[in-house]
Design an enzyme around this catalytic site. Structure first.
Site, short mmCIF file in Angstrom:
data_model
loop_
_atom_site.label_atom_id
_atom_site.label_comp_id
_atom_site.label_asym_id
_atom_site.label_seq_id
_atom_site.Cartn_x
_atom_site.Cartn_y
_atom_site.Cartn_z
N MET A 71 -14.87 1.88 -9.08
CA MET A 71 -13.26 2.63 -8.12
C MET A 71 -13.14 1.03 -7.94
O MET A 71 -13.66 -0.21 -7.33
CB MET A 71 -14.77 2.86 -6.77
CG MET A 71 -15.79 4.26 -7.41
SD MET A 71 -16.65 4.59 -5.47
CE MET A 71 -17.28 5.30 -7.18
N MET B 29 -14.16 16.50 -11.14
CA MET B 29 -14.91 16.39 -10.00
C MET B 29 -15.07 17.50 -9.32
O MET B 29 -14.44 18.46 -8.82
CB MET B 29 -14.44 16.13 -9.04
CG MET B 29 -13.52 13.88 -9.75
SD MET B 29 -15.04 12.99 -10.65
CE MET B 29 -15.98 12.82 -8.57
N MET C 213 -12.01 5.59 -11.68
CA MET C 213 -11.29 5.51 -10.22
C MET C 213 -10.82 5.01 -9.90
O MET C 213 -10.47 3.92 -8.58
CB MET C 213 -12.43 6.47 -9.13
CG MET C 213 -13.85 7.69 -10.07
SD MET C 213 -15.15 7.85 -8.46
CE MET C 213 -16.14 7.00 -9.61
N ASP D 183 -19.26 16.04 -12.55
CA ASP D 183 -19.46 15.06 -11.74
C ASP D 183 -19.34 15.18 -9.76
O ASP D 183 -18.53 15.12 -9.61
CB ASP D 183 -18.57 14.28 -12.15
CG ASP D 183 -18.85 12.73 -11.23
OD1 ASP D 183 -17.45 11.53 -11.40
OD2 ASP D 183 -19.44 12.76 -11.60
N SER E 220 -25.58 8.06 -13.21
CA SER E 220 -24.52 7.16 -12.95
C SER E 220 -25.54 6.41 -11.66
O SER E 220 -26.21 6.61 -11.04
CB SER E 220 -23.78 8.03 -11.64
OG SER E 220 -23.12 7.44 -10.91
N HIS F 166 -23.21 7.25 -17.12
CA HIS F 166 -22.03 6.88 -16.26
C HIS F 166 -21.80 6.08 -15.16
O HIS F 166 -22.69 5.62 -14.41
CB HIS F 166 -22.19 8.39 -15.43
CG HIS F 166 -20.63 8.95 -15.08
ND1 HIS F 166 -19.92 9.66 -15.65
CD2 HIS F 166 -19.87 8.94 -13.29
CE1 HIS F 166 -18.78 9.77 -14.96
NE2 HIS F 166 -19.26 9.57 -14.18
N ASP G 36 -19.55 4.44 -13.28
CA ASP G 36 -17.94 4.77 -11.33
C ASP G 36 -18.02 3.38 -11.41
O ASP G 36 -18.28 2.63 -10.58
CB ASP G 36 -19.64 5.40 -11.00
CG ASP G 36 -19.20 7.08 -10.26
OD1 ASP G 36 -20.33 7.21 -10.66
OD2 ASP G 36 -18.20 7.32 -11.49
N GLY H 137 -26.17 11.22 -9.96
CA GLY H 137 -26.45 9.79 -9.71
C GLY H 137 -27.34 9.98 -8.44
O GLY H 137 -28.79 9.25 -9.19
N SER H 138 -27.57 10.39 -7.51
CA SER H 138 -28.75 10.18 -6.46
C SER H 138 -29.61 10.99 -7.35
O SER H 138 -30.95 10.49 -6.46
CB SER H 138 -27.95 10.32 -4.79
OG SER H 138 -27.89 12.31 -5.21
N GLY I 19 -15.45 8.96 -5.11
CA GLY I 19 -15.24 7.70 -3.93
C GLY I 19 -16.91 7.70 -3.16
O GLY I 19 -17.55 6.26 -3.03
N PHE I 20 -17.76 8.21 -3.75
CA PHE I 20 -19.39 8.14 -3.10
C PHE I 20 -19.65 9.09 -3.98
O PHE I 20 -20.18 9.95 -4.36
CB PHE I 20 -19.46 8.37 -1.63
CG PHE I 20 -18.30 7.96 -0.85
CD1 PHE I 20 -17.75 8.00 -0.64
CD2 PHE I 20 -18.55 6.15 -0.24
CE1 PHE I 20 -16.24 7.50 0.03
CE2 PHE I 20 -17.22 5.72 0.45
CZ PHE I 20 -16.57 6.28 0.87
N GLY I 21 -21.66 8.46 -4.43
CA GLY I 21 -22.88 9.37 -4.33
C GLY I 21 -23.64 10.49 -3.13
O GLY I 21 -22.81 9.96 -1.76
N GLY I 22 -24.56 10.88 -4.03
CA GLY I 22 -24.86 11.61 -2.44
C GLY I 22 -24.22 12.62 -1.58
O GLY I 22 -25.27 13.20 -0.36
N HIS J 183 -15.85 5.98 -16.02
CA HIS J 183 -14.89 6.84 -14.80
C HIS J 183 -14.32 6.11 -14.31
O HIS J 183 -14.90 5.48 -13.29
CB HIS J 183 -15.86 7.84 -14.38
CG HIS J 183 -15.20 8.97 -13.66
ND1 HIS J 183 -16.29 9.44 -12.05
CD2 HIS J 183 -14.29 8.52 -13.38
CE1 HIS J 183 -15.46 9.96 -11.45
NE2 HIS J 183 -13.88 9.99 -12.30
C1 DX5 Z 1 -18.64 10.28 -6.86
C2 DX5 Z 1 -18.42 9.47 -8.95
C3 DX5 Z 1 -19.84 10.92 -9.14
C4 DX5 Z 1 -21.26 9.91 -8.15
C5 DX5 Z 1 -21.90 10.79 -8.42
O1 DX5 Z 1 -17.06 9.57 -6.99
O2 DX5 Z 1 -17.97 10.07 -9.80
O3 DX5 Z 1 -20.12 9.52 -10.86
O4 DX5 Z 1 -21.44 8.54 -8.24
O5 DX5 Z 1 -23.57 11.09 -8.04
P1 DX5 Z 1 -24.24 12.44 -7.11
O6 DX5 Z 1 -24.73 13.11 -8.36
O7 DX5 Z 1 -25.52 11.25 -5.82
O8 DX5 Z 1 -23.40 13.43 -6.53
ZN ZN Z 2 -18.13 9.52 -12.00
#
Ligand code: DX5
Ligand code: ZN
Length: 219
Positions: free
Chosen positions: A36, A136, A67, A174, A7, A32, A34, A196-197, A141-144, A65
């Site tokens: 938002m 999900m 959102m 995801d 991502s 991917h 994302d 992602g992270s 909403g956020f990575g990590g 994706h």
């Molecule tokens: C969250 C995103 C995910 C996120 C994944 O809303 O849809 O795709 O970026 O990031 P990690 O792998 O760091 O959880």
């Molecule tokens: Zn995503």
């Protein structure tokens, strides 16, 4: 074949092309993307222009994706020759069957996503129409964030339903996938792994991508 979809939400936007080329060299199967809107999820990421800045810079297809609220209004902005999937949230679509048809009519594979607490039953009458189901494993909403463990039961149940009804959609997960849980995730029935992270925050993005690709290939 199990696929890896890093991502770009977690990429360094000041060197996005460089980061994307690193995952491409590492063998990533999808990018991917994302998106938002700050309404459907409590964060704003980026629009189609950022994704389109990668056109001609990579051959790795886009896994978009959305959102966002009212995805029908914006999904055509994400139609490019490199777009393989457009995924919408079941929770954001009043007329989900119509939205899925809208995506497929544009010649793109259609995905539907469920937030962690949304039951699989909400997809009973659309599973036969979609190309992918994105489960999900974090609150979007956020990575990590950390993977929500009960989502793996949801993956197992969806894999059972897929087999029982002889359907051919792919199962994507995801959120919160790391090197130390990716095998468990794939063993549960996941066919496309978003990370992602765990990929883009690594010191060596290419090497980390290769490690993920190796692990999912062995699972
Ligand atoms: C969250 C995103 C995910 C996120 C994944 O809303 O849809 O795709 O970026 O990031 P990690 O792998 O760091 O959880
Ligand atoms: Zn995503």
């Amino acid at each position: 074949m199990i696929q890896l979809a890093p991502s770009i939400l977690s990429a360094d936007f000041s060197k996005l092309e460089e980061d994307v080329k690193a995952i491409e060299r590492g063998g990533a199967h999808l990018i991917h993307v994302d998106v938002m809107d700050g309404h459907f999820v409590p964060n704003i990421s980026f629009g189609a222009s950022v994704m389109k800045s990668l056109l001609g810079k990579t051959d790795v297809p886009f896994d978009v994706h959305l959102m966002i609220e009212d995805p029908d209004k914006y999904l055509e902005d994400f139609l490019t020759p490199n777009t393989e999937y457009i995924t919408v949230h079941q929770e954001a679509c009043v007329h989900l069957h119509r939205t899925i048809q809208h995506i497929k009519d544009k010649g793109v594979k259609a995905g539907v996503s469920l937030n962690p607490a949304t039951p699989l039953e909400t997809l009973d009458y659309i599973l036969q129409d979609v190309d992918m189901v994105l489960l999900m494993s974090v609150n979007p909403g956020f990575g990590g964030q950390s993977l929500i463990p009960q989502v793996l039961d949801k993956v197992r149940e969806l894999a059972r339903i897929k087999k029982e009804r002889n359907l051919d959609f792919l199962i994507e997960i995801d959120g919160g996938v790391k090197l130390d849980n990716v095998k468990e995730v794939v063993d549960a029935g996941v066919e496309i792994v978003v990370a992602g992270s765990a990929v883009f925050k690594a010191d060596d993005i290419e090497a980390r991508t290769k490690e993920f690709v190796r692990l999912i290939g062995e699972a």
